[in-house]
Design an enzyme around this catalytic site. Sequence first.
Site, PDB file in Angstrom:
ATOM      1  N   ASP A   1      -2.482   1.545   0.688  1.00  0.00           N
ATOM      2  CA  ASP A   1      -1.968   2.879   0.366  1.00  0.00           C
ATOM      3  C   ASP A   1      -2.997   3.718  -0.373  1.00  0.00           C
ATOM      4  O   ASP A   1      -3.585   3.269  -1.371  1.00  0.00           O
ATOM      5  CB  ASP A   1      -0.694   2.776  -0.494  1.00  0.00           C
ATOM      6  N   HIS A  10      -1.127  -4.088   3.832  1.00  0.00           N
ATOM      7  CA  HIS A  10       0.218  -4.411   4.304  1.00  0.00           C
ATOM      8  C   HIS A  10       0.470  -3.745   5.647  1.00  0.00           C
ATOM      9  O   HIS A  10      -0.237  -2.810   6.036  1.00  0.00           O
ATOM     10  CB  HIS A  10       1.282  -4.052   3.266  1.00  0.00           C
ATOM     11  N   ARG A  44      10.581   3.757  -2.607  1.00  0.00           N
ATOM     12  CA  ARG A  44       9.233   3.344  -3.016  1.00  0.00           C
ATOM     13  C   ARG A  44       8.717   4.154  -4.180  1.00  0.00           C
ATOM     14  O   ARG A  44       8.838   5.379  -4.200  1.00  0.00           O
ATOM     15  CB  ARG A  44       8.259   3.499  -1.852  1.00  0.00           C
TER      16      ARG A  44
END
Length: 286
Positions: free
Chosen positions: A114, A264, A280
């Site tokens: 991310d 991920h 999230r």
Amino acid sequence: MSEIKYRPLTPTFGMEITGVDFSKELASDDIALLKQLWIDASGMLLFRDQNITPADHVRLTSYFGKVQDDIAIQAPVLAHYLLDGYPEIYRVSNKKIDGKPLGREDAGTYWHSDGSWMQQAPRGSILHAIELPSVGGDTIFNDMGAAYDALSEPMRTMLDGLTAMHTVLKAALESSYAKEYAGKLDQAAQKSATKPVILRHPVSGRPALYVNPGFTSRILELSAAESDAVLKMLFEHSTRPEFLYRHQWRLHDVAMWDNFTNMHFAVANYKAHGWRLLNRTTVLLD
Ligand code: OGA
Ligand code: MN
């Protein structure tokens, strides 16, 4: 006395933690232990049965660093997926209400870390499972530290000191992120940063590979053909089965990872099997 216990999820990374209830405020020694376990687990922590509110989720995030509250500014395409009243919570979901998506469908359906395209990439991301399909919709995590350790010495030496371009444009052209950036490729192209190929973790100092198929477009010191070949090799290497943990979600799981040591991948195979909704939060380095 702390009730916290933990067990490994794989031989090299990931821990399941028990004895924690995030619906209550934790004692400071428990918080210190969790921060240490986050390092010891090489980034991936799992907490089961956390029936928490959005406010609890934000509070638990604050135990690990500064809670990101400017998602709408950093990634305007995600602004309409934020939870009302919670600029810190962004939703991942295939659910629609009156035709309007509740969260981002197909978030992360490719290997990525991310925000690696941000100058100051976020350290962690924390998901809370609120609705799940009857089957499917797993998330796969990897261990970039173990992947680095498994490279040969000459390869590690060659990679050390190289830098790579990370850009949202790559994801917007090649992945499910295209849906969000349709007609906005100029915006995607502006979101980029240069990062070391081998990243020393800002807290532990441990080296890890830091290139990901989602956002890493080019190793800058190599020719284009060399960069393509080396990146392809590194992407294959770092996603070998021995570096993976595949998480099968249960309701009210809280799972978190460290973007500096884990990639991920969301497995988008569940859509005929019900709704999936995860909240999230994102945690920045202190
Ligand atoms: C994310 C993400 C994966 C998933 O929230 O950053 O990539 O399985 N989600 O939903
Ligand atoms: Mn992600």
